[in-house]
Each structure stands twice: as structure tokens, then as C-alpha cells.
Design an enzyme around this catalytic site. Structure first.
Site, PDB file in Angstrom:
ATOM      1  N   LYS A 177       0.738  -1.190  -0.050  1.00 10.90           N
ATOM      2  CA  LYS A 177       0.013  -0.005  -0.118  1.00 10.90           C
ATOM      3  C   LYS A 177       0.901   1.127  -0.024  1.00 10.90           C
ATOM      4  O   LYS A 177       0.764   2.350  -0.870  1.00 10.90           O
ATOM      5  CB  LYS A 177      -0.855   0.270   1.124  1.00 10.90           C
ATOM      6  CG  LYS A 177      -1.695   1.280   1.333  1.00 10.90           C
ATOM      7  CD  LYS A 177      -2.574   1.294   2.607  1.00 10.90           C
ATOM      8  CE  LYS A 177      -3.459   0.170   2.781  1.00 10.90           C
ATOM      9  NZ  LYS A 177      -4.346   0.314   4.053  1.00 10.90           N
ATOM     10  N   HIS A 199     -34.330   7.798   3.029  1.00  8.94           N
ATOM     11  CA  HIS A 199     -34.517   7.149   1.799  1.00  8.94           C
ATOM     12  C   HIS A 199     -34.629   5.878   1.984  1.00  8.94           C
ATOM     13  O   HIS A 199     -33.902   5.087   2.163  1.00  8.94           O
ATOM     14  CB  HIS A 199     -33.294   7.599   0.873  1.00  8.94           C
ATOM     15  CG  HIS A 199     -33.098   9.027   0.965  1.00  8.94           C
ATOM     16  ND1 HIS A 199     -34.005   9.773  -0.022  1.00  8.94           N
ATOM     17  CD2 HIS A 199     -32.245   9.915   1.224  1.00  8.94           C
ATOM     18  CE1 HIS A 199     -33.432  11.076  -0.043  1.00  8.94           C
ATOM     19  NE2 HIS A 199     -32.615  11.271   0.737  1.00  8.94           N
ATOM     20  N   CYS A 215     -19.370   1.394   8.709  1.00  9.88           N
ATOM     21  CA  CYS A 215     -19.701   2.132   9.927  1.00  9.88           C
ATOM     22  C   CYS A 215     -21.138   1.554  10.840  1.00  9.88           C
ATOM     23  O   CYS A 215     -20.950   1.022  11.909  1.00  9.88           O
ATOM     24  CB  CYS A 215     -19.749   3.547   9.971  1.00  9.88           C
ATOM     25  SG  CYS A 215     -18.240   4.219   9.499  1.00  9.88           S
TER      26      CYS A 215
END
Length: 434
Positions: A35, A254, A263
Site C-alpha cells: 500500500k 430514503h 460504520c
């Protein structure tokens, strides 16, 4: 100021790049050498709109660096942020804090002079106390303060959320940390952003309470959607009608297939476990978790019902696999429940997602991944919209009808108007609309 970010994942990379853009010198540390090599070469390991340009400009300006070795960066730092993962622990749903505590031990060994250690990761109440104990046990001589500074970043809008937040929450127990945190976020004072200073445990709980409330709001409107279908009402009009009430607000109203992502699922579960351990159960959140899990599993039945209850031998085209648009994040995405359930009913699934295909290939089996939405619709008995990517909002419905085996559209995000789709000759099924 010199800032070190332990963890170059979603939160660490976005936060680090934004702090660098504020003018601070930031080093992002990660154990994943691949990474770090990619970041140094100008690559971005996650999809987040605008992040590639933000990182590149601050690297070029000499304010943003990447490394696998934390020694020099921690030694120079005024503030060291812990931004590592806290996934749900297998078996009991508690947050796995092993990466957080490992970071605390490493920081303790490397600190030089007064250092503010900031928890950016989402952690249960009392984690800051344990971090302080770990550092104090390892370095009794160290001068430091442990601070809670939870993130409130929405994937797909993270840079905007960091630079123009509704508020910044800072939990301190040592007043020496207050001027350091104030200086870190000084550019936001120009926007008159509220900086909410609290106690450390209060700050930790604010993060969980915020996510749990939003998850509960989503689940509420989803249950209203089911009721709308039963009584012949329209959930979108219900949402607008209640959302105009300033006490309620229109955001997160919605209706859809259930919440997912990095999360809400893990944070609601962790809050339930924390509350249970404290002897103060949060029954509304317990119900939210259960209803959301059940809803994601039930969505395959809505697809089956659109084709007379029988998917055996049929082809289902799927549009969208990530938990939301403008991200490649597949964590707890509704598609991970819906697609296997469709397959269990005997369906063949062919799918397209603009950014999530690479991750989806690791998580979904026996799916025929396509390169565009029309390829996913080709020869399908039913087409299902799971994620509301913008490019799905204006499909050429005439073309879609021509290439499908049967013109059946199941819109789990309500991005089309029923009359418009039905006028094109489709059988159209949506959420919470008669």
C-alpha cells in the site's frame, strides 16, 4: 504542525491528506508495504472522489509523506493519530481493539517530548482510558495526553465532510491537549465550524450515538415503506412530508434494501454490546440491528415476487453491488445478502458495478460480472437496481427492454418514476410505493 497518522486506510488517508491541505506536515504510516509503495508511486488504494488529486498536490508540495517505519514520524510529531480498523469481533459483536492497542504500544516506544495521542478510530467508551494506561505502563516518564477525536466522514463525500463539517468533536482530559487540537483544526474556524470540546468518554459515545441514530432513521423509513405498500401509500411522499419538519429533517429518509458499509453495521452492534455490558440496554438499537438484517435478507423475495415467485432457471441482472454509490466499499453491502439469496432460489446472476467489481469478486461466488449496465441486462428475466449510482438513473429504457428476455425492473432505490417506467412497457416494482 507535525502530524503522524497510524493507518493509511480510508480514515487515515483522507484525514492525513486533508490535514496536509490545511498546511500541516503529515506522515501516514501503514504496515502494508504494498500500500505504501503504491501511495508513493501516486496510486490510491481506495476509491474516493477527489482524493487522488488531493494526495498528489500535497505530496508535490512536500507536506504529505508515506512510510512503513513510524520511528522518525512519531518522534517529530506534535500529534499522533490512531486511525486503524476496529472491525466487529467474531462471535460477540464487540469492536476488535487489537490494532488500536498495538498502535498505542508502538507510539509509547517512539514518543519524544510532549505528544498528543489522538484516537480517530471508532472505539467503545473507555478505550481512551486503556490507551492511556498502556502508554503509561510502557513509558512512565512520557509526557503525553490521550484525546478522542471521532471522524464523521461519509464515503463518497469524505473530503467535503472533513473540510466543511457540521462539527468537530474533541474529547480531552488533559488541558494541555486543547491548544494542540485547536491549532490542528484552526483553518475550520474561518468557516465558523463548531469545535465541541467534551470529556473523552463523552466524545467516544457521541460517535456511536450519531451512527446509531442515523441507522435507526433509515430503518424507520424502511418500515414505513413496508406499511406504505400494505396500505397503498407512497413512502417518498411520506418522507418528504415528515422531513420538512425541522425537528426531523429530510436526510437519511430514503427507503431501500437496508443500510450497510463500514460504520453503521459494526457501530450499532458494538453499541448494543457496550450498553449490555454496562447494564443499560439500548432496545431501540437492538431492534434496528435485527430489522435491518432481516430486511436485507428479504429483498430477494421482492425480486422473486416480481416474476411470479419462481426464480429457478431464470437470469437476474444486478446493477450496483457496493453499499452506496461513489465508493468501492463492499463491507456489509445489501448485495452480499441479496445475491446469494437469489442464487439459492435457483437464479443465475449477472452483475455490474462501476467501482466495486474487484472487491465483489472476492466476496461473491458464481456471479457473471459484466463491464457495463446493458451487458448486465442482456438476456435477463428481471433487472434489479441495488445501488443508486448516477449512471443508472438515466438508462436507455427502450434499449434495456429490447435486450432483456422479459421487461421486469425491480428498483430497490426508487430512482425511477413508476408511471414513466411502466409507460415503456415494463413491469416495475419499487420500495414503499403502491
Amino acid at each position: 504542525m507535525h502530524v503522524t497518522m497510524i493507518g493509511a486506510g480510508y480514515v487515515g488517508l483522507v484525514s492525513g491528506a486533508c490535514f496536509a491541505d490545511f498546511g500541516h506536515t503529515v506522515t501516514c504510516i501503514d504496515k502494508d508495504a504494498g500500500k505504501i509503495d503504491r501511495l508513493r508511486a501516486g496510486g490510491i488504494p481506495i476509491y474516493e472522489p477527489g482524493l487522488d488529486m488531493l494526495v498528489a498536490s500535497n505530496v508535490k508540495a512536500g507536506r504529505l509523506f508515506f512510510d512503513t517505519d513510524a520511528a522518525e514520524a512519531v518522534r517529530k510529531a506534535d500529534a499522533v493519530f490512531i486511525a486503524v480498523g476496529t472491525p466487529s469481533r467474531r462471535g460477540d459483536g464487540h469492536a476488535d481493539l487489537s490494532y488500536v492497542y498495538a498502535a498505542a504500544e508502538e507510539i509509547a516506544e517512539l514518543m519524544d517530548g510532549f505528544t498528543v495521542v489522538v484516537t480517530k478510530s471508532t472505539v467503545p467508551v473507555g478505550t481512551g482510558d486503556e490507551i492511556e494506561r498502556i502508554i503509561r505502563a510502557k513509558r512512565p516518564d512520557a509526557q503525553f495526553a490521550v484525546v478522542s477525536n471521532p471522524e464523521f466522514l461519509r464515503e463518497g463525500a469524505a473530503i467535503e465532510d472533513f473540510k466543511r463539517p457540521d462539527r468537530v468533536v474533541v474529547g480531552v482530559e488533559d488541558e494541555r491537549a486543547r491548544p494542540v487540537m485547536t491549532e490542528l483544526y484552526r483553518p475550520l474556524f474561518l468557516n465558523e465550524t463548531p469545535i465541541v470540546f467534551t470529556g473523552r468518554r463523552t466524545s467516544e459515545l457521541i460517535k456511536y450515538a450519531a451512527n446509531a441514530f442515523l441507522a435507526m432513521k433509515i430503518t424507520f423509513i424502511n418500515e414505513m415503506a413496508d406499511l406504505c405498500e400494505a396500505v397503498g401509500a407512497d413512502v417518498q411522499q411520506v418522507a418528504r412530508g415528515i422531513g420538512l419538519d425541522k425537528r426531523i429533517g429530510g436526510k437519511f429518509l430514503h427507503a431501500g434494501p437496508g443500510y450497510g458499509g463500514s460504520c453503521f453495521p459494526k457501530d450499532t452492534l458494538a453499541l448494543v454490546r457496550t450498553a449490555s455490558d454496562a447494564g443499560s440496554p439500548v432496545r431501540l438499537i437492538e431492534a434496528t440491528v435485527q430489522v435491518n438484517d432481516d430486511r436485507k435478507k428479504a429483498m430477494a423475495g421482492k425480486v422473486s415476487g416480481a416474476v411470479s415467485g419462481d426464480l429457478a432457471g431464470k437470469t437476474v441482472g444486478v446493477l450496483g453491488l457496493t453499499f452506496k454509490p461513489n465508493t468501492d466499499d463492499m463491507r456489509d453491502a445489501p448485495s452480499l445478502d441479496i445475491v446469494p439469496a437469489l442464487q439459492a432460489m435457483g437464479a443465475k446472476v449477472q452483475a455490474f458495478d462501476p467501482e466495486g467489481t474487484h472487491e465483489a469478486r472476492q466476496l461473491l461466488r458464481e456471479v457473471d460480472f459484466k463491464d457495463d449496465p446493458y451487458a448486465a441486462a442482456q438476456g435477463a428475466d428481471v433487472l434489479v437496481i441495488i445501488t443508486e449510482w448516477d449512471q443508472f438513473r438515466a438508462l436507455d429504457l427502450h434499449r434495456v427492454k429490447e435486450i432483456m428476455k422479459a421487461p421486469v425492473l425491480v428498483d430497490l432505490r426508487n430512482i425511477y418514476r413508476p408511471d414513466e417506467v411502466r409507460s415503456r412497457g415494463f413491469k416495475y416494482v419499487s420500495i414503499g410505493r403502491a
